[in-house]
Design an enzyme around this catalytic site. Structure first.
Site, PDB file in Angstrom:
ATOM      1  CG  ASP A 259      -1.433  -4.886 -16.971  1.00 61.27           C
ATOM      2  OD1 ASP A 259      -1.958  -4.206 -16.077  1.00 61.27           O
ATOM      3  OD2 ASP A 259      -0.806  -5.926 -16.752  1.00 61.27           O
TER       4      ASP A 259
ATOM      5  CG  HIS B 130       1.493  -2.548 -15.576  1.00 61.40           C
ATOM      6  ND1 HIS B 130       1.245  -3.781 -15.010  1.00 61.40           N
ATOM      7  CD2 HIS B 130       2.424  -2.766 -16.526  1.00 61.40           C
ATOM      8  CE1 HIS B 130       1.995  -4.692 -15.609  1.00 61.40           C
ATOM      9  NE2 HIS B 130       2.728  -4.104 -16.530  1.00 61.40           N
TER      10      HIS B 130
ATOM     11  CB  ILE C 202      -7.365 -10.965 -13.681  1.00 64.05           C
ATOM     12  CG1 ILE C 202      -5.847 -11.004 -13.905  1.00 64.05           C
ATOM     13  CG2 ILE C 202      -8.107 -10.703 -14.987  1.00 64.05           C
ATOM     14  CD1 ILE C 202      -5.387 -12.153 -14.774  1.00 64.05           C
TER      15      ILE C 202
ATOM     16  CG  ASN D 282       1.621   3.276  -5.775  1.00 63.80           C
ATOM     17  OD1 ASN D 282       2.022   4.316  -6.311  1.00 63.80           O
ATOM     18  ND2 ASN D 282       2.177   2.102  -5.989  1.00 63.80           N
TER      19      ASN D 282
ATOM     20  CG  ASN E 115      -3.513  -1.155 -12.796  1.00 66.53           C
ATOM     21  OD1 ASN E 115      -3.303  -1.320 -11.582  1.00 66.53           O
ATOM     22  ND2 ASN E 115      -2.830  -1.821 -13.717  1.00 66.53           N
TER      23      ASN E 115
ATOM     24  N   GLY F  58       0.779  -1.234   0.000  1.00 69.25           N
ATOM     25  CA  GLY F  58       0.000   0.000   0.000  1.00 69.25           C
ATOM     26  C   GLY F  58       0.809   1.281   0.000  1.00 69.25           C
TER      27      GLY F  58
ATOM     28  NE  ARG G 177      -9.831 -15.462 -12.531  1.00 67.99           N
ATOM     29  CZ  ARG G 177      -8.731 -14.939 -11.982  1.00 67.99           C
ATOM     30  NH1 ARG G 177      -8.720 -13.721 -11.507  1.00 67.99           N
ATOM     31  NH2 ARG G 177      -7.624 -15.646 -11.910  1.00 67.99           N
TER      32      ARG G 177
ATOM     33  CB  THR H 211     -10.353  -1.544 -20.936  1.00 65.55           C
ATOM     34  OG1 THR H 211      -9.121  -2.149 -21.337  1.00 65.55           O
ATOM     35  CG2 THR H 211     -10.283  -0.041 -21.150  1.00 65.55           C
TER      36      THR H 211
END
Ligand code: NHR
Ligand code: GAR
Length: 215
Positions: A144, A108, A91, A13, A106, A11, A64, A140
């Protein structure tokens, strides 16, 4: 602007966003933090800042879709304007990403579109690249692969290992993630038909580029 942050680990960020909120430089209120893992440092950081924080373990769900439905319910109860993935390691299904289209970021650790997926620092070193970096992008259903907002580019040093490289990338993450969130919070950023606009100008395929290779 109401922000929900999703995490899986340390954490740092999240901490950069908390610090920006606390210092008044970021026009945001972090209204909740959700981790898919229990007992991670990021949850402690949230609690210490007085932010409601929960663990929602993906292992408790048998698909999921089931996990994403539960996650979405928790998030929507907080009525966020923006959802921020900050080291979130699960994911997400297409139904989930579509629901938050244009309002989920996000970060990355690579210069996307290079090195989508995991272990980016190792792969950069194995390829002998001399440059590396980090990308903030809209999420989306393409993993990534969503449109980049902001990139910071750094140099790879000849004596770098995974650890030193990750640390220098992380330093840039803590600069550019708050910057991108600030733009969104001030209404300067939007996603329209797959193109990112900053102050009504379309950004290129890498987003706004910050070059720190010579510093
Ligand atoms: N979901 C969608 N649909 N689109 C994106 O762009 C997403 C996403 C979910 C997470 C972060 C991403 C990264 O920045 C992210 C972007 C996890 C994996 C992964 O393989 C890949 C990419 C990212 C995050 N996760 C494994 C999984 O089975 C689990 C790995 C683990 O738990 O360590 O979900 O890199
Ligand atoms: C960051 O380097 C972030 O870019 C990366 O994990 C780290 C999380 O650090 N994200 C991914 O690799 C997503 N798959 P943090 O928990 O200290 O913010």
């Amino acid at each position: 602007m109401r922000v929900v942050v999703l995490i899986s680990g340390s954490g740092s960020n999240l901490q950069a966003l908390i610090d920006g909120q606390r210092h008044g430089t970021l026009p945001i209120e972090i209204v909740g933090v959700i981790s898919n893992k229990t007992a991670v440092r990021g949850l402690l950081r949230a609690e210490q800042a007085g932010i409601p924080a929960i663990a929602l373990e993906h292992t408790a769900y048998d698909s999921r879709e089931a996990f994403d439905t539960a996650l979405r319910e928790r998030i929507d109860a907080l009525t966020p304007d923006l959802v921020v993935l900050a080291g979130f390691m699960r994911i997400l299904t297409p139904g989930f990403t579509r629901h938050y289209e244009g309002r989920m970021f996000n970060i990355h650790p690579s210069l996307l579109p290079k090195y989508q997926g995991l272990h980016t620092h190792r792969r950069v070193l194995e390829s002998g690249d001399t440059e590396h970096g980090v990308t903030v992008h809209f999420v989306t259903d393409e993993l990534d692969g969503g449109p980049p907002i902001l990139q910071a580019k750094i140099s790879v040093h000849p004596d770098d290992d995974e650890k030193t490289l990750a640390a220098r990338v992380l330093e840039q993450e803590h600069r550019i993630y708050p910057q991108a969130v600030e733009w969104f919070g001030r209404g300067r950023l939007r996603l329209h038909q797959g193109t990112v606009f900053l102050d009504n100008e379309p950004l290129g395929p890498s987003g706004y580029l910050i070059d720190v290779t010579h510093s």
